[in-house]
Structures are given as C-alpha cells and as structure tokens.
Design an enzyme around this catalytic site. Structure first.
Site, PDB file in Angstrom:
ATOM      1  N   LYS A 256      -1.645   4.350  -7.964  1.00 39.35           N
ATOM      2  CA  LYS A 256      -0.541   4.991  -7.228  1.00 39.35           C
ATOM      3  C   LYS A 256       0.051   6.172  -7.987  1.00 39.35           C
ATOM      4  O   LYS A 256       0.675   7.042  -7.387  1.00 39.35           O
ATOM      5  CB  LYS A 256       0.525   3.954  -6.878  1.00 39.35           C
ATOM      6  CG  LYS A 256      -0.031   2.910  -5.920  1.00 39.35           C
ATOM      7  CD  LYS A 256       0.995   2.215  -5.081  1.00 39.35           C
ATOM      8  CE  LYS A 256       0.269   1.455  -3.968  1.00 39.35           C
ATOM      9  NZ  LYS A 256       1.119   0.647  -3.152  1.00 39.35           N
TER      10      LYS A 256
ATOM     11  N   LYS B 237      -9.989  -0.574  -0.548  1.00 37.87           N
ATOM     12  CA  LYS B 237      -9.300  -1.623   0.223  1.00 37.87           C
ATOM     13  C   LYS B 237      -8.509  -1.038   1.402  1.00 37.87           C
ATOM     14  O   LYS B 237      -8.023   0.088   1.323  1.00 37.87           O
ATOM     15  CB  LYS B 237      -8.435  -2.410  -0.768  1.00 37.87           C
ATOM     16  CG  LYS B 237      -7.024  -2.656  -0.405  1.00 37.87           C
ATOM     17  CD  LYS B 237      -6.240  -3.322  -1.492  1.00 37.87           C
ATOM     18  CE  LYS B 237      -4.904  -2.607  -1.604  1.00 37.87           C
ATOM     19  NZ  LYS B 237      -3.746  -3.350  -1.209  1.00 37.87           N
TER      20      LYS B 237
ATOM     21  N   LYS C 216      -1.907  -0.305   4.133  1.00 35.70           N
ATOM     22  CA  LYS C 216      -0.992   0.163   5.172  1.00 35.70           C
ATOM     23  C   LYS C 216      -0.450   1.554   4.890  1.00 35.70           C
ATOM     24  O   LYS C 216       0.004   2.235   5.794  1.00 35.70           O
ATOM     25  CB  LYS C 216       0.140  -0.847   5.402  1.00 35.70           C
ATOM     26  CG  LYS C 216       1.037  -1.098   4.203  1.00 35.70           C
ATOM     27  CD  LYS C 216       2.191  -2.024   4.567  1.00 35.70           C
ATOM     28  CE  LYS C 216       2.168  -3.331   3.815  1.00 35.70           C
ATOM     29  NZ  LYS C 216       2.291  -3.224   2.362  1.00 35.70           N
TER      30      LYS C 216
HETATM   31  N1  AQP Z   1      -7.055  -5.012   2.235  1.00 43.16           N
HETATM   32  C1  AQP Z   1      -6.511  -6.191   1.959  1.00 43.16           C
HETATM   33  N2  AQP Z   1      -7.249  -7.320   2.050  1.00 43.16           N
HETATM   34  C2  AQP Z   1      -6.709  -8.530   1.776  1.00 43.16           C
HETATM   35  N3  AQP Z   1      -5.410  -8.692   1.390  1.00 43.16           N
HETATM   36  C3  AQP Z   1      -4.642  -7.584   1.291  1.00 43.16           C
HETATM   37  N4  AQP Z   1      -3.353  -7.401   0.939  1.00 43.16           N
HETATM   38  C4  AQP Z   1      -3.066  -6.070   0.992  1.00 43.16           C
HETATM   39  N5  AQP Z   1      -4.151  -5.382   1.369  1.00 43.16           N
HETATM   40  C5  AQP Z   1      -5.154  -6.293   1.554  1.00 43.16           C
HETATM   41  C6  AQP Z   1      -2.431  -8.459   0.602  1.00 43.16           C
HETATM   42  O1  AQP Z   1      -1.289  -8.302   1.439  1.00 43.16           O
HETATM   43  C7  AQP Z   1      -0.121  -8.669   0.723  1.00 43.16           C
HETATM   44  C8  AQP Z   1       0.908  -7.589   0.850  1.00 43.16           C
HETATM   45  O2  AQP Z   1       0.772  -6.633  -0.085  1.00 43.16           O
HETATM   46  P1  AQP Z   1       1.912  -5.576  -0.410  1.00 43.16           P
HETATM   47  O3  AQP Z   1       2.556  -5.081   0.813  1.00 43.16           O
HETATM   48  O4  AQP Z   1       2.858  -6.128  -1.392  1.00 43.16           O
HETATM   49  O5  AQP Z   1       1.160  -4.445  -1.127  1.00 43.16           O
HETATM   50  P2  AQP Z   1      -0.329  -4.113  -1.303  1.00 43.16           P
HETATM   51  O6  AQP Z   1      -1.075  -5.253  -1.873  1.00 43.16           O
HETATM   52  O7  AQP Z   1      -0.373  -2.843  -2.072  1.00 43.16           O
HETATM   53  O8  AQP Z   1      -0.774  -3.901   0.223  1.00 43.16           O
HETATM   54  P3  AQP Z   1      -1.101  -2.561   0.973  1.00 43.16           P
HETATM   55  O9  AQP Z   1      -1.324  -2.874   2.417  1.00 43.16           O
HETATM   56  O10 AQP Z   1      -2.205  -1.839   0.269  1.00 43.16           O
HETATM   57  O11 AQP Z   1       0.265  -1.777   0.865  1.00 43.16           O
HETATM   58  P4  AQP Z   1       0.559  -0.359   0.269  1.00 43.16           P
HETATM   59  O12 AQP Z   1      -0.376   0.543   1.007  1.00 43.16           O
HETATM   60  O13 AQP Z   1       1.990  -0.109   0.583  1.00 43.16           O
HETATM   61  O14 AQP Z   1       0.287  -0.420  -1.187  1.00 43.16           O
HETATM   62  C9  AQP Z   1      -0.556  -8.991  -0.710  1.00 43.16           C
HETATM   63  O15 AQP Z   1      -0.713 -10.388  -0.827  1.00 43.16           O
HETATM   64  C10 AQP Z   1      -1.886  -8.309  -0.817  1.00 43.16           C
HETATM   65  O16 AQP Z   1      -2.733  -8.920  -1.751  1.00 43.16           O
END
Ligand code: AQP
Length: 328
Positions: A111, A193, A196
């Site tokens: 990030k 991965k 969002k």
């Molecule tokens: N692609 C994924 N596959 C499986 N699990 C996923 N998680 C996120 N992406 C995947 C799981 O969702 C939960 C929420 O995560 P978060 O919102 O705290 O942040 P993150 O892991 O960084 O998820 P994102 O969607 O990628 O958000 P942004 O884009 O804001 O960084 C966690 O349990 C994560 O493992």
C-alpha cells in the site's frame, strides 16, 4: 465457548473475496461461539477516504453483515470508532511494536508503493491497531482470509511480548483460514488478490453488483487461450480462480466440476458461474435493501457498541493497570 473476533474495512464495496474468504466463516461460527464482528472504519482511514463514502460504506457493510445471515441476537456487530478502547489500546500496542517489524509487513509495502514522500504513518501502524482490535476481546480465534496471516502472526508476537513484559493479560489468538477460498483472485489480473479498493471495477465482484454487471464482469474475466477447463493455479490462474469460486458457491469438489466441464467452452463455465453467483447474491441483496436505510440497523449497531464497550473496557482496565497508566 471460544471468543471470536474479525473485522472488515469499509474501504469500498464488499467483494466476493471478502465474502468467501472471511464472512462465510463467520456464519458457521455464530452458532457455537462468542462472536464479535467489527466494521473497522479507523483502519479504513489509513488511506484517504471521501467522508460521505466512508459513512455510506460503513452503513452498507453493517447491513451486509446482517443480510448474509449474521444474527445480531447471537453475535456482537459494531463499528470500531464507537468503542474508544480500540485506539487507546492501539497506542499502547504501538509503543511495544518495532518499526522494523512494521516495515516488513507486505500489506504496508504494497500500500505504500508509489506514495514515496507521502506514506501515511497510519499505514505503518495499522498492525498494532489491528492487534488491539483482536486482543481487547480476549480472542481465541480470528477467522480471516489468507492475506491477513502475517498481521495475525504479528498480533500473536505483540501479545506475547506484552504478557512477558507486564504479566499475563492477553489471550494469544489463533488464526482460522478457510480450507478453500482463502484468496480469491482479481478477475482482470488473476495473479493478484481481488480487492475492494482496486480502482478497476472490472476486477472484482461486489456483493451489491447488478445482475447485468455480474454477468458482464464474469464474461470478461481474464482466462487463457488453451481452452481446457482444468485447475492449475500456476499455469491457468484465471480459470483456476473461476473454478475455485464455482466450487465454493456450489459446495462441490473441484474435480467434480472439472469432470463436468471437460470438453466444454470457457463461455459455458462462465455462464453457469454467473448463474451461481446471482442465486447466492440475490437473496442477500434483497435483505440488504430492506435494512440499509432502516432505524433497525442503528439499533443493532447501538446495542453492539454497548456490548463491545463493556468487554473492551474490562480488558483496557487490566492493560492500564499492568502498564502503570491507571492512577490508582
Ligand atoms: N481476495 C480475497 N480472498 C479471500 N479473502 C479476502 N479478504 C480480502 N480479500 C480477500 C478477507 O476479507 C477480510 C476483510 O479484509 P479487510 O477489509 O480488512 O482488508 P483487506 O484484507 O485488505 O481486503 P481488501 O478487500 O483487499 O480491502 P482493501 O482493498 O481496502 O485493502 C479479511 O479477512 C481478508 O483476509
């Protein structure tokens, strides 16, 4: 009964990755365990958020938690900023964290990339706040997707370090990863991965996408040109990702699906997958739309905050005693 904690950032529209990697695990746990599920809005602001979007996404995530089937009578649903103990303990956890170990976190590196002179300090100190989230509830198990493994390992190290220095205050949490679906990949770059906050809307399926968007995004998902429907993550990441999603939604083994589609076209697989996604998401979307603007949702979050504050403050008291921050 075990204590369970997990959080999701309201940093965009919740994706099918969040759902399959994390939220589906929550559903099974709510029946037997003592669960706390949080909307971690203070984590979301470690990167710039439009205030109106953040407010809307926070409410939207709360409604989705309920719409997927979490029962507010069985679990505690709450917003991180409604429980001041999170940032208070977060600060204390920062004081026992080392800059070197925080700089080694891959999420920080990913990030921070491209921001050079303007890396928000909160991106670096994200993991001690996450440790605080978890440790406040004396959590035994944290159900998350694969990408959070490193942060949970650090949480365990920090909890252990605190206990060694100040006495046994924290339960050391274990991680729980889904057996399949721990990492759902981007539809456009299947070696990355699904996220969002990906600026490319075509790369993720949101739980709230319209029928037309779901069909279109799946149709346009990156595959390869050898036209064989076979699970092979290394050489066929796009098709393998679609097969994983199919298998999770249909509750069927990968081999069974491979056999069923042997000799068929990618188009056939994509068409059927779109149907599966739609049948999973339609009832969720219906419940979501009935709830998102309701006062019932505020009642759920108010009650959740009250319960969470009670538990979190009890732990924070112990921590402040142990560290010497309490006056008496
Ligand atoms: N692609 C994924 N596959 C499986 N699990 C996923 N998680 C996120 N992406 C995947 C799981 O969702 C939960 C929420 O995560 P978060 O919102 O705290 O942040 P993150 O892991 O960084 O998820 P994102 O969607 O990628 O958000 P942004 O884009 O804001 O960084 C966690 O349990 C994560 O493992």
């Amino acid at each position: 009964m075990k204590n369970i904690f997990s959080g999701i950032q309201p940093s965009g529209m919740i994706t099918l990755g969040n759902y399959l990697g994390a939220m589906k695990q929550f559903l099974a746990l709510q029946e037997q365990e003592n669960c706390f599920f949080c909307i971690v809005n203070q984590h979301a602001i470690t990167l710039p958020q439009d205030p109106a979007d953040l407010r809307r996404n926070t409410r939207s995530l709360a409604a989705l938690y309920v719409a997927i089937g979490l029962d507010p009578e069985k679990v505690v649903l709450f917003v991180q900023s409604d429980v001041a103990a999170h940032v208070k303990l977060g600060w204390i956890m920062q004081t026992i964290s080392y800059v070197g170990e925080l700089e080694r976190m891959t999420q920080f590196k990913d990030k921070a990339r491209g921001r050079e002179e303007s890396i928000p300090a909160g991106l670096l100190t994200y993991p001690p706040l996450m440790a605080a989230d978890i440790l406040l509830y004396q959590t035994d198990v944290v159900p998350v997707g694969d990408d959070q493994k490193q942060h949970i390992e650090l949480t365990r190290d920090l909890a252990q370090r605190f206990n060694n220095r100040f006495g046994e205050v924290f339960t050391i949490p274990d991680i729980q990863l889904p057996s399949v679906g721990g990492r759902i990949m981007s539809l456009q770059e299947p070696t990355k991965k699904m996220s969002k906050s990906d600026p490319n809307q075509q790369s993720f399926l949101s739980l709230l996408d319209s029928e037309a968007d779901i069909v279109k995004k799946i149709k346009r998902a990156q595959t390869d040109s050898d036209n064989a429907i076979r699970f092979d993550k290394e050489n066929k990441p796009g098709i393998s990702n679609l097969l994983s999603i199919y298998s999770l939604l249909a509750g069927r083994k990968l081999e069974e699906i491979e056999a069923e589609y042997s000799g068929k076209t990618y188009g056939a697989l994509k068409g059927d997958l779109a149907e599966l996604v739609l049948s999973e998401l339609k009832p969720i979307q219906e419940r979501y739309h009935n709830l998102v603007e309701s006062s019932q949702l505020d009642d759920i979050l108010d009650a959740g905050a009250a319960k969470a504050n009670e538990v979190a403050n009890a732990t924070l008291d112990k921590v402040e005693q142990a560290v010497g921050l309490s006056r008496k």
